[in-house]
Design a protein around this motif. Structure first.
Motif, mmCIF file in Angstrom:
data_model
loop_
_atom_site.group_PDB
_atom_site.id
_atom_site.type_symbol
_atom_site.label_atom_id
_atom_site.label_comp_id
_atom_site.label_asym_id
_atom_site.label_seq_id
_atom_site.Cartn_x
_atom_site.Cartn_y
_atom_site.Cartn_z
ATOM 1 N N ILE A 1 0.917 -1.168 -0.123
ATOM 2 C CA ILE A 1 -0.105 0.138 -0.142
ATOM 3 C C ILE A 1 0.910 1.353 -0.147
ATOM 4 C CG2 ILE A 1 -1.600 1.360 1.302
ATOM 5 C CD1 ILE A 1 -3.030 -1.326 2.220
ATOM 6 N N ALA A 2 1.981 1.176 0.960
ATOM 7 C CA ALA A 2 2.821 2.293 0.746
ATOM 8 C C ALA A 2 3.353 2.518 -0.456
ATOM 9 C CB ALA A 2 4.150 2.046 1.718
ATOM 10 N N ALA A 3 3.930 1.615 -1.392
ATOM 11 C CA ALA A 3 4.506 1.566 -2.665
ATOM 12 C C ALA A 3 3.493 2.147 -3.589
ATOM 13 C CB ALA A 3 4.917 0.338 -3.157
ATOM 14 N N TYR A 4 2.136 1.590 -3.268
ATOM 15 C CA TYR A 4 1.142 2.378 -4.235
ATOM 16 C C TYR A 4 0.757 3.805 -4.015
ATOM 17 C CZ TYR A 4 -3.886 3.586 -5.499
ATOM 18 O OH TYR A 4 -4.913 4.075 -6.301
ATOM 19 N N LEU A 5 0.810 4.266 -2.699
ATOM 20 C CA LEU A 5 0.464 5.616 -2.384
ATOM 21 C C LEU A 5 1.846 6.304 -2.938
ATOM 22 C CD1 LEU A 5 -1.122 5.252 1.025
ATOM 23 C CD2 LEU A 5 -2.430 5.804 -1.099
ATOM 24 N N PHE A 6 2.752 5.922 -2.743
ATOM 25 C CA PHE A 6 4.186 6.688 -3.007
ATOM 26 C C PHE A 6 4.096 6.778 -4.633
ATOM 27 C CE2 PHE A 6 8.663 7.489 -3.790
ATOM 28 C CZ PHE A 6 8.731 8.357 -2.869
ATOM 29 N N THR A 7 3.583 5.862 -5.191
ATOM 30 C CA THR A 7 3.921 5.826 -6.718
ATOM 31 C C THR A 7 2.623 6.383 -7.479
ATOM 32 O OG1 THR A 7 3.089 3.688 -7.032
ATOM 33 C CG2 THR A 7 5.427 3.918 -6.764
ATOM 34 N N LEU A 8 1.720 7.124 -6.687
ATOM 35 C CA LEU A 8 0.545 7.806 -7.655
ATOM 36 C C LEU A 8 1.153 8.845 -8.703
ATOM 37 C CD1 LEU A 8 -2.191 8.337 -4.452
ATOM 38 C CD2 LEU A 8 -2.181 6.846 -6.651
ATOM 39 N N ASP A 9 2.098 9.427 -8.188
ATOM 40 C CA ASP A 9 2.702 10.273 -9.344
ATOM 41 C C ASP A 9 3.760 9.737 -10.385
ATOM 42 O OD1 ASP A 9 4.560 9.977 -7.429
ATOM 43 O OD2 ASP A 9 5.338 12.245 -7.375
#
Length: 399
Positions: free
Chosen positions: A110-118
């Motif tokens: 989830i952290a990776a997903y949130l971090f990679t939104l941009d």
């Protein structure tokens, strides 16, 4: 946890500082198993999308996470998640939503997903891409959908080029020959700005009927291999993976210079002539980069910024004391503490595990005994980095 208000913890602090002084943070920080795609699925399965929206889709209670200030490092994200946990828990309680528990793997994804939104780009404008295909004179050598020249490869049969990483690899490897062909035709070498590359890729994808049977290299690759390639191909001689590596180098991990995949592909193309000249000056052979190698290098550069400022265990124990962690948590079998023994905590040996432990914290989810008002400390990203480093050092000090 309660905010620390002083007291007789000085002797305990001295013991802890003496212990953490000899602990090395040698464990790898970034796990190549973190999967932003799995994180996107978990974001829905764990009910996050019930409150938060992403690109306008999802619940309307929390902010649209794709339009807020992006987390600049893992620790910015971890601090924000902890600091807002009480409000999120209250909102879920009012909505009758069970507060989900997260494993280390799930919190990392989830952290990776949130971090990679941009990091992943929204769909581009295929019609604008079709216009650019002509305006940028790609049409002079390449054919798409029956339009274009024949000197270069047919792009409508090369669906994998729809991946920005594969496109960056192809444009880098074929850049010199393309430049020579354009010079022979009297065509000025084009550059790309804004969403132009994104629109062009979208047009290529729409016009390509052939389905790819190979890897698309949509996600970043392998961090360790990327670090090795970054050195082996002598990228490090001109570019610093962090500001502390080489003051005179161009810092590719600079936070303000963070780019999406399409931005990365466009920059590689736009800067290729200058990079080629610099390599000639330094006597560096221009390397060929496979899509896999390009993906690995991207992953390495991304991970450097993702875990910037890894934190200090020595500072972390001071943070734990000042924030009141030791008011509830014991160490090494200490008796009389209502919460768990931090030295015996499981799963906190990685940042993702520590994040899961913080999220699952029973004090935040259940409140204190007797329904007394909770004083929940907040953390800056720097404090969170130090605290996580300290928690990790406790696991490394175990026999």
């Amino acid at each position: 946890m309660r905010r620390w208000r002083g007291g007789g913890a000085t002797s305990l602090t001295i013991v802890i500082l003496a212990t953490t002084a000899v602990v090395s943070s040698a464990q790898p920080l970034f796990s190549s198993g973190q999967d932003p795609i799995a994180g996107a699925r978990l974001f829905t399965e764990k009910g996050c999308a019930g409150c938060h929206t992403v690109d306008g889709k999802g619940g309307g209670v929390g902010p649209d996470l794709s339009r807020t200030t992006r987390p600049r490092t893992f620790y910015d994200l971890a601090a924000a998640l902890w600091n807002h946990a009480p409000q999120m828990a209250s909102a879920m309680k009012r909505a009758g939503v069970s507060r989900p528990q997260l494993s280390a793997r799930e919190s990392g994804d989830i952290a990776a997903y949130l971090f990679t939104l941009d990091y992943f780009d929204p769909p581009g404008n295929a019609d604008q891409g079709r216009h650019l295909f002509t305006e940028k004179r790609c049409v002079a050598c390449h054919r798409i959908g029956g339009r274009g020249g024949s000197e270069g490869p047919r792009l409508d049969s090369l669906k994998p080029y729809g991946s920005p990483i594969a496109l960056a690899s192809a444009m880098w490897n074929h850049g010199p020959s393309m430049a020579a062909a354009m010079a022979a035709k009297g065509i000025e070498r084009p550059t790309f700005k804004g969403t132009e590359m994104l629109d062009l890729i979208t047009y290529i994808n729409r016009a390509s009927p052939t389905l790819s049977t190979g890897p698309l290299y949509v996600l970043p690759g392998r961090i360790v291999e990327g670090a090795k390639a970054f050195t082996d191909h002598r990228c490090v001689e001109c570019h610093a993976p962090s500001a502390s590596t080489a003051r005179a180098a161009i810092d590719l991990a600079e936070r303000e210079a963070h780019k999406s995949l399409v931005d990365f592909a466009a920059t590689m193309w736009n800067k290729a002539p200058a990079m080629t000249d610099a390599m000639k000056t330094r006597g560096v052979t221009r390397p060929r980069l496979s899509p896999q190698t390009m993906a690995d290098i991207v992953a390495y550069l991304y991970s450097v910024r993702y875990f910037a400022d890894a934190g200090s265990p020595r500072n972390g124990v001071i943070v734990a004391q000042q924030k009141g962690c030791f008011n509830c948590h014991g160490l090494y079998g200490e008796r009389g503490k209502p919460a768990s023994d931090l030295a015996a905590a499981k799963g906190v040996g990685t940042p993702a595990g520590a994040l899961a432990a913080l999220w699952n914290h029973s004090f935040v989810s259940a409140g204190r005994a007797g329904n007394a008002p909770a004083i929940v400390p907040t953390f800056t990203a720097r404090e969170m980095a130090d605290l996580v480093a300290y928690l990790r050092s406790l696991t490394m000090a175990r026999p």
